[in-house]
Design a protein around this motif. Structure first.
Motif, PDB file in Angstrom:
ATOM      1  N   ALA A  42       1.237   0.640 -11.219  1.00  0.00           N
ATOM      2  CA  ALA A  42       1.766   0.840  -9.861  1.00  0.00           C
ATOM      3  C   ALA A  42       2.320   2.250  -9.706  1.00  0.00           C
ATOM      4  O   ALA A  42       2.074   2.921  -8.698  1.00  0.00           O
ATOM      5  CB  ALA A  42       2.836  -0.201  -9.560  1.00  0.00           C
ATOM      6  N   ALA A  53      -0.222   3.756  -7.005  1.00  0.00           N
ATOM      7  CA  ALA A  53       0.277   3.583  -5.639  1.00  0.00           C
ATOM      8  C   ALA A  53       0.433   4.925  -4.911  1.00  0.00           C
ATOM      9  O   ALA A  53       0.091   5.018  -3.716  1.00  0.00           O
ATOM     10  CB  ALA A  53       1.592   2.807  -5.639  1.00  0.00           C
ATOM     11  N   VAL A  96      -1.184   5.816  -1.261  1.00  0.00           N
ATOM     12  CA  VAL A  96      -0.364   6.222  -0.122  1.00  0.00           C
ATOM     13  C   VAL A  96      -0.811   7.580   0.417  1.00  0.00           C
ATOM     14  O   VAL A  96      -0.947   7.775   1.633  1.00  0.00           O
ATOM     15  CB  VAL A  96       1.129   6.268  -0.528  1.00  0.00           C
ATOM     16  CG1 VAL A  96       1.959   6.982   0.532  1.00  0.00           C
ATOM     17  CG2 VAL A  96       1.650   4.858  -0.742  1.00  0.00           C
ATOM     18  N   GLU A 137       1.226   2.519   4.161  1.00  0.00           N
ATOM     19  CA  GLU A 137       1.842   1.712   3.101  1.00  0.00           C
ATOM     20  C   GLU A 137       1.232   0.314   3.066  1.00  0.00           C
ATOM     21  O   GLU A 137       1.070  -0.277   1.994  1.00  0.00           O
ATOM     22  CB  GLU A 137       3.357   1.659   3.304  1.00  0.00           C
ATOM     23  CG  GLU A 137       4.012   3.013   3.061  1.00  0.00           C
ATOM     24  CD  GLU A 137       5.412   2.901   2.461  1.00  0.00           C
ATOM     25  OE1 GLU A 137       6.053   1.853   2.652  1.00  0.00           O
ATOM     26  OE2 GLU A 137       5.842   3.867   1.803  1.00  0.00           O
ATOM     27  N   ASP A 138       0.903  -0.221   4.232  1.00  0.00           N
ATOM     28  CA  ASP A 138       0.230  -1.532   4.251  1.00  0.00           C
ATOM     29  C   ASP A 138      -1.112  -1.458   3.528  1.00  0.00           C
ATOM     30  O   ASP A 138      -1.483  -2.362   2.785  1.00  0.00           O
ATOM     31  CB  ASP A 138       0.018  -2.001   5.692  1.00  0.00           C
ATOM     32  CG  ASP A 138       1.319  -2.434   6.347  1.00  0.00           C
ATOM     33  OD1 ASP A 138       2.315  -2.636   5.622  1.00  0.00           O
ATOM     34  OD2 ASP A 138       1.345  -2.562   7.594  1.00  0.00           O
ATOM     35  N   ALA A 178      -1.933   0.698   1.218  1.00  0.00           N
ATOM     36  CA  ALA A 178      -1.694   0.878  -0.216  1.00  0.00           C
ATOM     37  C   ALA A 178      -1.367  -0.458  -0.879  1.00  0.00           C
ATOM     38  O   ALA A 178      -1.858  -0.768  -1.972  1.00  0.00           O
ATOM     39  CB  ALA A 178      -0.545   1.873  -0.425  1.00  0.00           C
ATOM     40  N   GLN A 179      -0.558  -1.247  -0.215  1.00  0.00           N
ATOM     41  CA  GLN A 179      -0.208  -2.562  -0.790  1.00  0.00           C
ATOM     42  C   GLN A 179      -1.444  -3.450  -0.901  1.00  0.00           C
ATOM     43  O   GLN A 179      -1.659  -4.116  -1.911  1.00  0.00           O
ATOM     44  CB  GLN A 179       0.848  -3.247   0.076  1.00  0.00           C
ATOM     45  CG  GLN A 179       1.304  -4.584  -0.524  1.00  0.00           C
ATOM     46  CD  GLN A 179       2.298  -5.323   0.354  1.00  0.00           C
ATOM     47  OE1 GLN A 179       2.589  -4.901   1.477  1.00  0.00           O
ATOM     48  NE2 GLN A 179       2.814  -6.421  -0.143  1.00  0.00           N
ATOM     49  N   MET A 196      -3.664  -2.271  -3.760  1.00  0.00           N
ATOM     50  CA  MET A 196      -3.116  -2.646  -5.066  1.00  0.00           C
ATOM     51  C   MET A 196      -3.230  -4.153  -5.291  1.00  0.00           C
ATOM     52  O   MET A 196      -3.495  -4.606  -6.407  1.00  0.00           O
ATOM     53  CB  MET A 196      -1.655  -2.207  -5.171  1.00  0.00           C
ATOM     54  CG  MET A 196      -1.457  -0.703  -5.225  1.00  0.00           C
ATOM     55  SD  MET A 196      -2.257   0.094  -6.645  1.00  0.00           S
ATOM     56  CE  MET A 196      -1.321  -0.582  -8.013  1.00  0.00           C
ATOM     57  N   LEU A 197      -3.087  -4.921  -4.223  1.00  0.00           N
ATOM     58  CA  LEU A 197      -3.254  -6.374  -4.350  1.00  0.00           C
ATOM     59  C   LEU A 197      -4.671  -6.708  -4.808  1.00  0.00           C
ATOM     60  O   LEU A 197      -4.883  -7.577  -5.671  1.00  0.00           O
ATOM     61  CB  LEU A 197      -2.954  -7.046  -3.006  1.00  0.00           C
ATOM     62  CG  LEU A 197      -3.124  -8.570  -2.954  1.00  0.00           C
ATOM     63  CD1 LEU A 197      -2.190  -9.257  -3.940  1.00  0.00           C
ATOM     64  CD2 LEU A 197      -2.871  -9.086  -1.544  1.00  0.00           C
ATOM     65  N   TRP A 199      -4.901  -6.052  -8.486  1.00  0.00           N
ATOM     66  CA  TRP A 199      -4.323  -7.132  -9.318  1.00  0.00           C
ATOM     67  C   TRP A 199      -5.310  -8.295  -9.420  1.00  0.00           C
ATOM     68  O   TRP A 199      -5.475  -8.902 -10.468  1.00  0.00           O
ATOM     69  CB  TRP A 199      -3.000  -7.625  -8.738  1.00  0.00           C
ATOM     70  CG  TRP A 199      -1.947  -6.596  -8.498  1.00  0.00           C
ATOM     71  CD1 TRP A 199      -1.140  -6.496  -7.401  1.00  0.00           C
ATOM     72  CD2 TRP A 199      -1.528  -5.517  -9.364  1.00  0.00           C
ATOM     73  NE1 TRP A 199      -0.277  -5.437  -7.530  1.00  0.00           N
ATOM     74  CE2 TRP A 199      -0.486  -4.825  -8.715  1.00  0.00           C
ATOM     75  CE3 TRP A 199      -1.940  -5.078 -10.623  1.00  0.00           C
ATOM     76  CZ2 TRP A 199       0.155  -3.714  -9.284  1.00  0.00           C
ATOM     77  CZ3 TRP A 199      -1.318  -3.971 -11.192  1.00  0.00           C
ATOM     78  CH2 TRP A 199      -0.289  -3.308 -10.538  1.00  0.00           C
TER      79      TRP A 199
END
Lengths: 131, 192
Positions: free
Chosen positions: B30, B34, B38, B52-53, B55-56, B59-60, B63
């Protein structure tokens, strides 16, 4: 002013690119927290523990195996409670079975008499025992 | 200090460790990835919250991809760039068309503007100019000149050939030059 010299244009733009590279936006702490929460939620779990197998030796290992077989130490506790309760019922029931009625059946009624050993008299006659 | 600054393990290795339930590896990934997500999303979307949304979400997806990740088949960072770019493209297509003159402009008329903009102002001016470019040109320029990727890497991310990347980058730079030309002297690039 016209800008037709590619080298000068590149130099011109490079000043902006450099400034932009230096001013890199970073993720907020809130975003990092969200990302790590997602990582935790999505993290593959470790495989389930292997089934309990009886150890070769005795001792504490055997005790643990027995405990596991009846559902862990809580199971052992339940088993012990049931055993003690059964012993007590057996003893107290012989002395006065009327308590089992809990007052539902009056003790002086015939129905309150519980014959725990219906064949006791026959058995006594057969063996010559007189109590 | 970010954990990844002390961690020389590869992204592949960290992702494999995360796949085995290693929280430290998740944190290192992360910290390392991340910021990339971003940066690219901010420059593609010009909207910090939306970036940021993205980026999240990217990353999700990483995972979720971890358990089946085949080490050595693709660079994790390249994969992430592609996911971020695709997510940005989706969001840009859902947006209603925005007039070019609605693109954010750096503040002007301040005392500092007359003496030459400071670096932050130049960065802001570039961000505004980037938003005037067609989406693919913007993506190519951001990856090449702000992220420092090679043309073959960009080609893989964008799913096009290297020559097409070169073309997009060249046209993007011309567009930026034109967009910034009107502010040339103001930005400290006088005719010298």
């Amino acid at each position: 002013m016209a800008m037709t010299d590619p080298d000068r244009d590149d130099e011109f733009l490079e000043g902006f690119f450099r400034a932009a590279r230096d001013a890199r936006p970073e993720p907020s702490e809130a975003l990092m927290a969200r990302i790590l929460a997602d990582a935790e939620a999505e993290m593959p779990r470790a495989p389930e523990p292997m089934p309990v197998t009886r150890p070769a030796g005795g001792g504490a290992g055997t005790l643990s195996w027995i405990a596991a077989a009846v559902g862990g130490w809580r199971g052992i506790g339940g088993l012990a409670t049931a055993t003690v309760a059964g012993l007590w019922l057996g003893y107290a029931g012989g002395a006065d079975a009327g308590f089992l009625s809990g007052g539902i059946w009056p003790a002086d009624e015939a129905a309150a008499t519980v014959e725990l050993m219906p064949g006791a008299e026959v058995f006594a006659l057969a063996t010559g025992w007189e109590g | 200090m970010a954990l990844d600054a002390q961690d020389d393990r590869s992204d592949d290795t960290l992702l494999a460790l995360y796949g085995q339930g290693d929280r430290v590896a998740a944190r290192a990934l992360a910290d390392r990835l991340a910021p990339i997500a971003v940066r690219v999303a901010r420059r593609m979307l010009a909207d910090p919250a939306e970036a940021e949304d993205v980026a999240q979400e990217a990353m999700l997806r990483l995972w979720r991809a971890a358990p089946g990740w085949q080490a050595g088949t693709a660079k994790v960072s390249t994969w992430l760039y592609r996911v971020v770019a695709n997510l940005c493209t989706d969001r840009l297509r859902r947006r209603r068309p925005v007039p070019l003159d609605a693109a954010p402009e750096p503040e002007d008329g301040r005392p500092g503007a007359e003496a030459g903009l400071i670096a932050a102002d130049r960065a802001a001016a570039l961000d505004a100019a980037l938003m005037t470019l067609p989406e693919r040109q913007r993506e190519a320029v951001v990856l090449r000149h702000l992220e420092g990727l090679t043309n073959p890497e960009i080609a893989e991310i964008m799913g096009i050939g290297v020559e097409a990347v070169e073309s997009l980058t060249a046209r993007g730079k011309r567009g930026l030059t034109q967009a910034l030309a009107g502010r040339r002297e103001e930005l400290g690039y006088g005719d010298d």
